[in-house]
Scaffold this active site. Structure first.
Site, PDB file in Angstrom:
ATOM      1  CG  ASP A 147      -2.027   1.005   1.144  1.00  0.00           C
ATOM      2  OD1 ASP A 147      -2.310   1.478   0.030  1.00  0.00           O
ATOM      3  OD2 ASP A 147      -2.626   1.313   2.194  1.00  0.00           O
ATOM      4  CE1 TYR A 149      -0.466   8.683   4.016  1.00  0.00           C
ATOM      5  CE2 TYR A 149       1.571   9.915   3.836  1.00  0.00           C
ATOM      6  CZ  TYR A 149       0.362   9.699   4.447  1.00  0.00           C
ATOM      7  OH  TYR A 149      -0.012  10.490   5.499  1.00  0.00           O
ATOM      8  CG  HIS A 154      -4.339  10.705   2.327  1.00  0.00           C
ATOM      9  ND1 HIS A 154      -5.401  10.682   3.214  1.00  0.00           N
ATOM     10  CD2 HIS A 154      -3.507   9.708   2.727  1.00  0.00           C
ATOM     11  CE1 HIS A 154      -5.209   9.709   4.101  1.00  0.00           C
ATOM     12  NE2 HIS A 154      -4.068   9.109   3.828  1.00  0.00           N
ATOM     13  NE  ARG A 163       4.751  15.622  10.069  1.00  0.00           N
ATOM     14  CZ  ARG A 163       4.127  14.509   9.703  1.00  0.00           C
ATOM     15  NH1 ARG A 163       3.978  13.521  10.562  1.00  0.00           N
ATOM     16  NH2 ARG A 163       3.641  14.371   8.490  1.00  0.00           N
ATOM     17  CD  GLU A 220      -6.376   4.837   4.626  1.00  0.00           C
ATOM     18  OE1 GLU A 220      -5.667   4.056   3.968  1.00  0.00           O
ATOM     19  OE2 GLU A 220      -5.921   5.628   5.483  1.00  0.00           O
ATOM     20  CD  GLU A 222      -5.502   2.899  -0.168  1.00  0.00           C
ATOM     21  OE1 GLU A 222      -4.674   2.265  -0.836  1.00  0.00           O
ATOM     22  OE2 GLU A 222      -5.380   3.127   1.052  1.00  0.00           O
ATOM     23  CG  ASP A 254      -5.823   0.433   3.759  1.00  0.00           C
ATOM     24  OD1 ASP A 254      -5.889  -0.596   4.462  1.00  0.00           O
ATOM     25  OD2 ASP A 254      -4.939   1.295   3.903  1.00  0.00           O
ATOM     26  NE  ARG A 258      -8.110   6.597   9.540  1.00  0.00           N
ATOM     27  CZ  ARG A 258      -7.379   6.402   8.448  1.00  0.00           C
ATOM     28  NH1 ARG A 258      -6.132   5.970   8.537  1.00  0.00           N
ATOM     29  NH2 ARG A 258      -7.888   6.639   7.263  1.00  0.00           N
ATOM     30  CD  GLN A 261      -3.237   4.677  10.715  1.00  0.00           C
ATOM     31  OE1 GLN A 261      -4.459   4.680  10.597  1.00  0.00           O
ATOM     32  NE2 GLN A 261      -2.441   5.133   9.764  1.00  0.00           N
ATOM     33  CE1 TYR A 265       1.693   7.730  14.678  1.00  0.00           C
ATOM     34  CE2 TYR A 265       3.018   7.751  12.679  1.00  0.00           C
ATOM     35  CZ  TYR A 265       2.485   8.409  13.773  1.00  0.00           C
ATOM     36  OH  TYR A 265       2.746   9.740  13.947  1.00  0.00           O
ATOM     37  CE  LYS A 274      -3.634   2.245   7.374  1.00  0.00           C
ATOM     38  NZ  LYS A 274      -4.467   3.064   6.513  1.00  0.00           N
ATOM     39  CB  THR A 278      -7.545  -4.910   2.275  1.00  0.00           C
ATOM     40  OG1 THR A 278      -6.667  -4.631   3.365  1.00  0.00           O
ATOM     41  CG2 THR A 278      -7.358  -3.872   1.182  1.00  0.00           C
ATOM     42  CB  THR A 381      -6.334   7.855   1.306  1.00  0.00           C
ATOM     43  OG1 THR A 381      -6.228   6.863   2.310  1.00  0.00           O
ATOM     44  CG2 THR A 381      -7.703   8.513   1.369  1.00  0.00           C
ATOM     45  CD  GLU A 395      -7.566  13.142   3.684  1.00  0.00           C
ATOM     46  OE1 GLU A 395      -7.331  14.190   3.073  1.00  0.00           O
ATOM     47  OE2 GLU A 395      -7.506  12.020   3.166  1.00  0.00           O
TER      48      GLU A 395
HETATM   49 CA    CA Z   1      -4.059   3.078   2.800  1.00  0.00          CA
END
Ligand code: CA
Length: 454
Positions: A147, A149, A154, A163, A220, A222, A254, A258, A261, A265, A274, A278, A381, A395
């Site tokens: 997978d 990114y 996203h 951040r 997600e 995708e 996906d 959260r 995660q 992560y 994850k 799927t 995503t 999001e």
């Molecule tokens: Ca994903």
């Protein structure tokens, strides 16, 4: 790669394939695998989508109706007949010439016009099965799943949550970011997805983590690329030939936990958040069917660095993208009980991706890793600039920061008055995708859906 099979005027004797809104006109012919009952057992068969039906290719090859034009491509036709006997499309999908012949033969069988004799009349009746009543298998044997990114929108939006001053990490514009996923839990559309249990971060700093059902379950949206021909270990695939390795595309959900995660992560990336499920759509829309809908890759205008040499190819920049419109729909259990249809949560475009599939393949293999036929490479995503084009709830329900703290998430109101910040048990998430271009027939991917169960 645009040829006679894309002719906008072609029509089929399967009436539903001529509906302007169908995903599967005769110009598409996506590949699938499904179960047929005979001799008291369920057997896997190959098919292509046509209108609201599946055409049973295994039955047609069994009946030896192909090739209809043996003189022209006799040898290749023999090879195809042989390859059709292997499971999981093995023997076919690593050979673009056989995939192309299969497409031409299936199209010839489905073309509008009177049946050529009694055998063909009988086959026309027997070889069609309604999609709605078909039990699909994953379209290919998925040995590996990676997978990426690849949506900069996203990455920027999610980055801003963690951040705010530095949303996009400095490596993003140089290296296609990805992680190795879990192929064993990739399921085909229609399979219920069980809410995972897992470790969640402590409620207060220094406290003990909890363990229980995920409270922040997300999807997600995708797009997945299915690899046709793999590469040998130690033999990278160059960017210029990477596109030829793509058998076709599917839609991918996906599913993401959260809260799990967030806690797990760092430092090695997603793991249990994850790998509990799927979902992919049952039909692979082939590279050939998608040829009219190729588009330019991300334009790295003055502000962006050019990709490194091994990720740079002029043709890929010009036509490495796919112009696919993508939508996510949601239907709660209460909506189903009240006879209400699903509501649309988002609409985005695959045009908006920062990295192309060719770049992802070239990067994936650049260190010598071997891709195998049937591997699934998901895009990450798909989100755009507009708020309603965001491809996940993380999001969509984000409401930004205030005085250095995240504001409470915005709930999405459903027609029943229910609110969603993340998914509830009983929610059905359905993804759809299609391609449109002036002068060509609109084609789509079919549904990629699943219901959350507790
Ligand atoms: Ca994903």
């Amino acid at each position: 790669m645009i040829n006679d099979t894309h002719n906008v005027n072609l029509r089929s004797w399967v009436e539903s394939a001529n509906d302007p809104e169908t995903d599967f006109p005769i110009q598409n012919l996506p590949l699938c695998c499904f179960l047929m009952e005979h001799d008291g057992h369920a057997h896997p068969h190959y098919g292509v989508g046509i209108g609201d039906q599946v055409l049973d290719l295994s039955m047609l090859w069994e009946a030896e109706v192909f090739p209809t034009d043996a003189d022209e491509e006799g040898t290749l036709a023999d090879e195809l007949a042989d390859a059709m006997g292997y499971p999981h499309w093995m023997g076919v999908i690593d050979r673009p010439d056989l995939v192309g012949l299969l497409r031409r033969e299936a199209q010839r069988f489905l073309l509008d016009g009177p049946a050529g004799g009694q055998q063909q009349r009988r086959l026309r009746q027997r070889a069609l099965h309604p999609i709605a009543a078909t039990r699909f298998l994953p379209p290919v044997s998925l040995l590996n799943y990676t997978d990426f990114y690849a949506s900069i929108h996203h990455a920027s939006t999610v980055g801003a949550m963690f951040r705010p001053d530095n949303p996009l990490l400095p490596n993003y514009k140089h290296v296609p970011i990805g992680y190795h996923g879990r192929a064993s839990s990739v399921v085909v559309s229609g399979t219920p997805v069980k809410r995972p249990k897992g470790q969640q971060s402590p409620e207060s700093e220094g406290g003990a983590p909890g363990f229980g059902p995920c409270k922040m379950l997300d999807y997600e949206m995708e797009v997945g690329c299915i690899i046709g021909r793999g590469n040998e270990i130690g033999e990278p695939v160059g960017i210029a030939e990477a596109s030829e390795r793509i058998l076709g595309l599917v839609l991918v959900n996906d599913w993401s936990a959260r809260d799990i995660q967030k806690w797990e992560y760092q430092p090695l990336g997603p793991f249990l958040a994850k790998n509990f499920g799927t979902t992919i759509s049952p039909f692979v829309v082939t590279s050939e069917a998608l040829a009219p809908f190729r588009c330019a890759g991300w334009s790295r205008a003055n502000v962006d660095p050019q990709p490194l040499e091994y990720l740079r190819d002029e043709r890929d920049q010009r036509e490495g993208g796919f112009d696919i419109t993508l939508e996510v729909w949601l239907q709660s259990a209460q909506m189903r009980e009240n006879g209400m249809g699903p509501v649309r949560l988002s609409r985005g475009s695959f045009r908006d991706m920062y990295w192309s599939f060719a770049q992802m393949i070239a990067h994936h293999t650049s260190g010598g890793c071997n891709l195998q036929q049937g591997d699934l490479i998901a895009s990450g995503t798909v989100s755009g600039v507009a708020a309603d084009s965001r491809g996940c709830l993380l999001e969509l329900t984000w409401d930004g920061m205030e005085n250095g703290k995240a504001k409470p998430r915005k709930g999405i109101e459903l027609p029943t008055g229910e609110k969603r910040v993340f998914l509830a048990d009983g929610d059905a998430v359905v993804m759809r995708g299609w391609c449109e271009r002036e002068g060509f027939r609109k084609i789509g991917f079919g549904e990629c859906g699943g219901v959350v169960v507790g």
